[in-house]
Design a protein around this motif. Structure first.
Motif, PDB file in Angstrom:
ATOM      1  N   LEU A  57       0.435  -2.877   9.852  1.00  0.00           N
ATOM      2  CA  LEU A  57      -0.957  -2.717  10.282  1.00  0.00           C
ATOM      3  C   LEU A  57      -1.058  -1.931  11.586  1.00  0.00           C
ATOM      4  O   LEU A  57      -1.938  -1.095  11.739  1.00  0.00           O
ATOM      5  CB  LEU A  57      -1.625  -4.083  10.453  1.00  0.00           C
ATOM      6  N   ARG A  58      -0.145  -2.206  12.528  1.00  0.00           N
ATOM      7  CA  ARG A  58      -0.168  -1.492  13.801  1.00  0.00           C
ATOM      8  C   ARG A  58       0.025   0.011  13.585  1.00  0.00           C
ATOM      9  O   ARG A  58      -0.669   0.840  14.167  1.00  0.00           O
ATOM     10  CB  ARG A  58       0.898  -2.048  14.752  1.00  0.00           C
ATOM     11  N   GLU A  59       0.957   0.369  12.698  1.00  0.00           N
ATOM     12  CA  GLU A  59       1.191   1.784  12.386  1.00  0.00           C
ATOM     13  C   GLU A  59      -0.029   2.400  11.690  1.00  0.00           C
ATOM     14  O   GLU A  59      -0.427   3.527  11.992  1.00  0.00           O
ATOM     15  CB  GLU A  59       2.436   1.925  11.521  1.00  0.00           C
ATOM     16  N   TYR A  60      -0.620   1.660  10.760  1.00  0.00           N
ATOM     17  CA  TYR A  60      -1.810   2.132  10.044  1.00  0.00           C
ATOM     18  C   TYR A  60      -2.974   2.333  11.017  1.00  0.00           C
ATOM     19  O   TYR A  60      -3.690   3.338  10.950  1.00  0.00           O
ATOM     20  CB  TYR A  60      -2.169   1.125   8.951  1.00  0.00           C
ATOM     21  N   ILE A  61      -3.144   1.405  11.940  1.00  0.00           N
ATOM     22  CA  ILE A  61      -4.214   1.501  12.939  1.00  0.00           C
ATOM     23  C   ILE A  61      -4.006   2.736  13.816  1.00  0.00           C
ATOM     24  O   ILE A  61      -4.960   3.458  14.132  1.00  0.00           O
ATOM     25  CB  ILE A  61      -4.286   0.209  13.786  1.00  0.00           C
ATOM     26  N   THR A  62      -2.765   3.019  14.176  1.00  0.00           N
ATOM     27  CA  THR A  62      -2.460   4.212  14.984  1.00  0.00           C
ATOM     28  C   THR A  62      -2.810   5.481  14.219  1.00  0.00           C
ATOM     29  O   THR A  62      -3.432   6.399  14.770  1.00  0.00           O
ATOM     30  CB  THR A  62      -0.972   4.218  15.390  1.00  0.00           C
ATOM     31  N   VAL A  63      -2.425   5.539  12.941  1.00  0.00           N
ATOM     32  CA  VAL A  63      -2.742   6.714  12.114  1.00  0.00           C
ATOM     33  C   VAL A  63      -4.252   6.870  11.979  1.00  0.00           C
ATOM     34  O   VAL A  63      -4.789   7.976  12.125  1.00  0.00           O
ATOM     35  CB  VAL A  63      -2.064   6.601  10.729  1.00  0.00           C
ATOM     36  N   LEU A  64      -4.955   5.772  11.701  1.00  0.00           N
ATOM     37  CA  LEU A  64      -6.413   5.832  11.581  1.00  0.00           C
ATOM     38  C   LEU A  64      -7.055   6.297  12.885  1.00  0.00           C
ATOM     39  O   LEU A  64      -7.964   7.124  12.870  1.00  0.00           O
ATOM     40  CB  LEU A  64      -6.982   4.467  11.194  1.00  0.00           C
ATOM     41  N   ARG A 120     -12.609   1.227   7.801  1.00  0.00           N
ATOM     42  CA  ARG A 120     -11.211   0.876   7.521  1.00  0.00           C
ATOM     43  C   ARG A 120     -10.502   0.436   8.800  1.00  0.00           C
ATOM     44  O   ARG A 120      -9.709  -0.495   8.793  1.00  0.00           O
ATOM     45  CB  ARG A 120     -10.474   2.064   6.909  1.00  0.00           C
ATOM     46  N   TYR A 121     -10.781   1.138   9.884  1.00  0.00           N
ATOM     47  CA  TYR A 121     -10.177   0.814  11.180  1.00  0.00           C
ATOM     48  C   TYR A 121     -10.552  -0.605  11.597  1.00  0.00           C
ATOM     49  O   TYR A 121      -9.696  -1.383  12.024  1.00  0.00           O
ATOM     50  CB  TYR A 121     -10.641   1.834  12.221  1.00  0.00           C
ATOM     51  N   LYS A 122     -11.824  -0.949  11.454  1.00  0.00           N
ATOM     52  CA  LYS A 122     -12.293  -2.278  11.846  1.00  0.00           C
ATOM     53  C   LYS A 122     -11.636  -3.359  10.993  1.00  0.00           C
ATOM     54  O   LYS A 122     -11.191  -4.379  11.520  1.00  0.00           O
ATOM     55  CB  LYS A 122     -13.810  -2.375  11.743  1.00  0.00           C
ATOM     56  N   VAL A 123     -11.544  -3.150   9.684  1.00  0.00           N
ATOM     57  CA  VAL A 123     -10.913  -4.127   8.792  1.00  0.00           C
ATOM     58  C   VAL A 123      -9.449  -4.323   9.183  1.00  0.00           C
ATOM     59  O   VAL A 123      -8.966  -5.459   9.294  1.00  0.00           O
ATOM     60  CB  VAL A 123     -11.045  -3.686   7.311  1.00  0.00           C
ATOM     61  N   ALA A 124      -8.742  -3.230   9.391  1.00  0.00           N
ATOM     62  CA  ALA A 124      -7.317  -3.311   9.759  1.00  0.00           C
ATOM     63  C   ALA A 124      -7.151  -3.988  11.118  1.00  0.00           C
ATOM     64  O   ALA A 124      -6.248  -4.819  11.299  1.00  0.00           O
ATOM     65  CB  ALA A 124      -6.694  -1.916   9.773  1.00  0.00           C
ATOM     66  N   LEU A 125      -8.015  -3.666  12.064  1.00  0.00           N
ATOM     67  CA  LEU A 125      -7.934  -4.257  13.392  1.00  0.00           C
ATOM     68  C   LEU A 125      -8.223  -5.757  13.347  1.00  0.00           C
ATOM     69  O   LEU A 125      -7.546  -6.545  14.019  1.00  0.00           O
ATOM     70  CB  LEU A 125      -8.906  -3.552  14.340  1.00  0.00           C
ATOM     71  N   ASP A 126      -9.201  -6.163  12.532  1.00  0.00           N
ATOM     72  CA  ASP A 126      -9.510  -7.587  12.383  1.00  0.00           C
ATOM     73  C   ASP A 126      -8.322  -8.344  11.784  1.00  0.00           C
ATOM     74  O   ASP A 126      -7.964  -9.423  12.254  1.00  0.00           O
ATOM     75  CB  ASP A 126     -10.755  -7.789  11.505  1.00  0.00           C
ATOM     76  N   GLU A 127      -7.706  -7.770  10.749  1.00  0.00           N
ATOM     77  CA  GLU A 127      -6.547  -8.417  10.136  1.00  0.00           C
ATOM     78  C   GLU A 127      -5.394  -8.488  11.133  1.00  0.00           C
ATOM     79  O   GLU A 127      -4.710  -9.512  11.238  1.00  0.00           O
ATOM     80  CB  GLU A 127      -6.110  -7.678   8.873  1.00  0.00           C
ATOM     81  N   TYR A 128      -5.174  -7.411  11.857  1.00  0.00           N
ATOM     82  CA  TYR A 128      -4.094  -7.380  12.845  1.00  0.00           C
ATOM     83  C   TYR A 128      -4.322  -8.441  13.920  1.00  0.00           C
ATOM     84  O   TYR A 128      -3.393  -9.150  14.313  1.00  0.00           O
ATOM     85  CB  TYR A 128      -3.996  -5.989  13.466  1.00  0.00           C
ATOM     86  N   SER A 129      -5.551  -8.567  14.381  1.00  0.00           N
ATOM     87  CA  SER A 129      -5.873  -9.569  15.408  1.00  0.00           C
ATOM     88  C   SER A 129      -5.633 -10.981  14.883  1.00  0.00           C
ATOM     89  O   SER A 129      -5.106 -11.836  15.605  1.00  0.00           O
ATOM     90  CB  SER A 129      -7.328  -9.426  15.859  1.00  0.00           C
ATOM     91  N   ALA A 130      -6.013 -11.227  13.631  1.00  0.00           N
ATOM     92  CA  ALA A 130      -5.780 -12.545  13.026  1.00  0.00           C
ATOM     93  C   ALA A 130      -4.286 -12.831  12.934  1.00  0.00           C
ATOM     94  O   ALA A 130      -3.834 -13.944  13.249  1.00  0.00           O
ATOM     95  CB  ALA A 130      -6.427 -12.614  11.654  1.00  0.00           C
ATOM     96  N   LEU A 131      -3.510 -11.838  12.512  1.00  0.00           N
ATOM     97  CA  LEU A 131      -2.058 -12.020  12.430  1.00  0.00           C
ATOM     98  C   LEU A 131      -1.463 -12.259  13.813  1.00  0.00           C
ATOM     99  O   LEU A 131      -0.550 -13.087  13.965  1.00  0.00           O
ATOM    100  CB  LEU A 131      -1.394 -10.801  11.792  1.00  0.00           C
ATOM    101  N   GLN A 132      -1.946 -11.545  14.812  1.00  0.00           N
ATOM    102  CA  GLN A 132      -1.461 -11.754  16.175  1.00  0.00           C
ATOM    103  C   GLN A 132      -1.729 -13.186  16.628  1.00  0.00           C
ATOM    104  O   GLN A 132      -0.888 -13.812  17.268  1.00  0.00           O
ATOM    105  CB  GLN A 132      -2.122 -10.771  17.145  1.00  0.00           C
TER     106      GLN A 132
END
Length: 159
Positions: A24-31, A124-136
């Motif tokens: 997710l971190r890599e995907y967020i960077t690409v986005l 897409r960025y917001k969805v990925a960031l929300d999931e990443y934050s939950a995982l963190q």
């Protein structure tokens, strides 16, 4: 039944959580990089459209920007009647010779397309960031539990 997993639940390992967080971190960077590129393109298209709209049809003398940063300008003459022979990039290195109004129309359509694309990328960025934050949050809990002293049993002690 206490040893069984409830229906619909899935057990995952810490390694799987870490792998997903890294992905997710890599995907967020690409986005983020993609969004920044499209924001730049959007701004440049807006500038091109506004410039074309505001140039006087009578022509005149002025300066032409040579680079994207506007660090170099050279003298230029815009001939009267220029609005009937504008070249607009239509993609893949092809240019269309057209009128100013048609060129503005082409640019405005491209602005609309870029804007729609930006909206989708930002969702897409917001969805990925929300999931990443939950995982963190989950990973922080796991690490906090792992660092508790063995004897405490996870309960607070009073004194």
């Amino acid at each position: 039944m206490s040893g069984e997993q409830a229906e619909g639940e899935k057990t995952i390992t810490l390694e799987e959580l870490l792998a997903r967080a890294t992905e997710l971190r890599e995907y967020i960077t690409v986005l983020s990089n993609t969004i920044n590129n499209y924001v730049t393109q959007y701004r440049e298209l807006q500038l091109a459209s506004e410039t074309l709209k505001n140039l006087p049809e009578t022509g005149g003398e002025g300066f032409v920007v040579v680079d994207r940063l506007s660090s170099v300008l050279v003298p230029g003459i815009i001939k009267e009647g220029w609005a009937g022979s504008v070249l607009v990039n239509i993609g893949f290195g092809y240019y269309l010779k057209t009128t100013r109004d048609k060129a503005v129309e082409v640019i405005e359509k491209r602005i609309g397309s870029v804007n729609r694309l930006l909206d989708e990328l930002q969702k897409r960025y917001k969805v990925a960031l929300d999931e990443y934050s939950a995982l963190q949050g989950i990973l922080n809990q796991v690490y906090a539990e792992a660092e508790k002293p063995e004897g405490s049993g996870g309960q607070a002690t009073g004194g």
